[in-house]
Design a protein around this motif. Structure first.
Motif, short mmCIF file in Angstrom:
data_model
loop_
_atom_site.label_atom_id
_atom_site.label_comp_id
_atom_site.label_asym_id
_atom_site.label_seq_id
_atom_site.Cartn_x
_atom_site.Cartn_y
_atom_site.Cartn_z
N GLU A 155 2.69 1.27 -3.52
CA GLU A 155 1.45 2.65 -3.88
C GLU A 155 1.50 3.99 -3.95
N ASP A 166 4.79 5.90 -4.73
CA ASP A 166 5.23 6.12 -5.85
C ASP A 166 4.42 7.05 -6.61
N TYR A 178 0.98 -0.98 -0.11
CA TYR A 178 0.15 0.10 0.05
C TYR A 178 1.11 1.31 0.17
#
Length: 337
Positions: free
Chosen positions: A83, A86, A80
């Protein structure tokens, strides 16, 4: 062009960060550090003559990124966090930050429980073994743990409290097993070194947050089962009657922060020594007014008295934390000059 701070040591980065944060915020950070860490940082700060602005910005940026990553990991795990990072920092930067965290930091066990409502948590763990309950509560914020302890069956409260107070080191395998039972995904992130949790300070923090009735019950049980431990805990705690530990100037400082109606209610069930200590530090006119209020209010529910006393205790703790008053706890090593 961004400054490369990868070659700067951790202590130096921490010193730069504290300097950048300023004395007020840094002093709050120091409260949470060990003595040897404070000594290292104090020496490093003292030896830091000047910091280029670009270096300061680079350290602040890295600190922000690490905090952000740690928050995301706590909320949903490594995947998580990766993600979200990023999207926030870009893939390369996110990979670097996550790498630093997994190499040098650990996610606190039972992090998912910290977000649970105390009522739901109680239903979840109340039938567990007292040692399991103690282990879980040791990792929770004091306010959350206090709510759970208060709602436990009376015969379980003192047992759990004693187990928290006497807990020293817990094997990571045991923590993993408990987390697995609680269906926690972060078990693999637990540091493989033995984790020191619990202890007298932990249970004192919890007992200072529970209601007076629960606090009294637990302490009475501990005094029977383990008088030495009960004495250790009592020396670190502060209850309303301990206002007698304050000198007159400190009592006056506290009373300036207390609402008169709250004070009258709090004194309804106080012993004569406490009442005298407080009235002696009020003006004769205000003391007479408080006494009149106590007489005219008639019978008061014990719960209301305890809540008023707790509010005053909270004010005392706040003033002690800010250094405005000093509580003499009988240790013999507190010299006031």
């Amino acid at each position: 062009m961004a400054v490369n701070i990868s070659d700067i040591g951790g202590v130096q980065k921490a010193a730069i960060l504290l300097i950048a944060l300023g004395p007020e915020r840094s002093s709050q950070v120091f409260k949470h550090l060990k003595d040897d860490e404070i000594e290292q940082l104090t020496l490093e700060i003292a030896n830091t003559k000047s910091i280029p602005s670009d270096m300061k910005d680079a350290v602040l940026d890295e600190f922000y990124e690490v905090c952000l990553a740690q928050q995301y990991i706590s909320e949903g795990g490594i995947g998580y966090a990766k993600e979200l990072l990023d999207k926030a920092l870009g893939e390369e930067r996110a990979k670097t930050v996550i790498g630093k965290l997994t190499a040098s930091l650990q996610v606190r066990p039972f992090e998912f429980v910290r977000k649970a409502d105390p009522g739901q948590l109680l239903n979840f763990i109340q039938d567990e073994h007292p040692q399991t309950i103690a282990l879980i509560l040791s990792y929770l914020p004091s306010s959350q743990a206090a709510a759970v302890v208060s709602a436990l069956a009376p015969e379980k409260q003192s047992d759990v409290a004693m187990r928290i107070a006497t807990m020293d080191r817990t094997s990571p395998d045991v923590i993993k097993e408990v987390e697995k039972v609680l269906e926690k995904k972060l078990a693999s992130l637990v540091n493989q070194d033995y984790t020191i949790i619990g202890g007298v300070d932990s249970i004192v923090s919890i007992l200072n947050s529970v209601d007076r009735s629960t606090q009294k019950h637990i302490m009475e049980e501990l005094e029977v089962e383990n008088p030495e431990l009960a004495d250790q805990i009592r020396k670190k705690m502060f209850v309303f009657e301990d206002i007698l530990l304050l000198d007159n100037r400190s009592i006056q400082t506290v009373l300036r922060e207390v609402d008169n109606n709250e004070l009258a209610t709090a004194l309804k069930n106080a012993n004569e020594d406490v009442q005298k200590a407080i009235f002696d530090n009020l003006s004769s006119r205000l003391a007479a007014m408080i006494k009149d209020d106590m007489e005219f209010m008639g019978p008061v529910r014990l719960k209301d008295v305890e809540e008023a006393q707790q509010k005053i205790v909270n004010i005392i703790r706040k003033l002690e934390d800010s250094g405005e008053i000093v509580i003499s706890r009988g240790g013999g090593d507190e010299i006031i000059v």
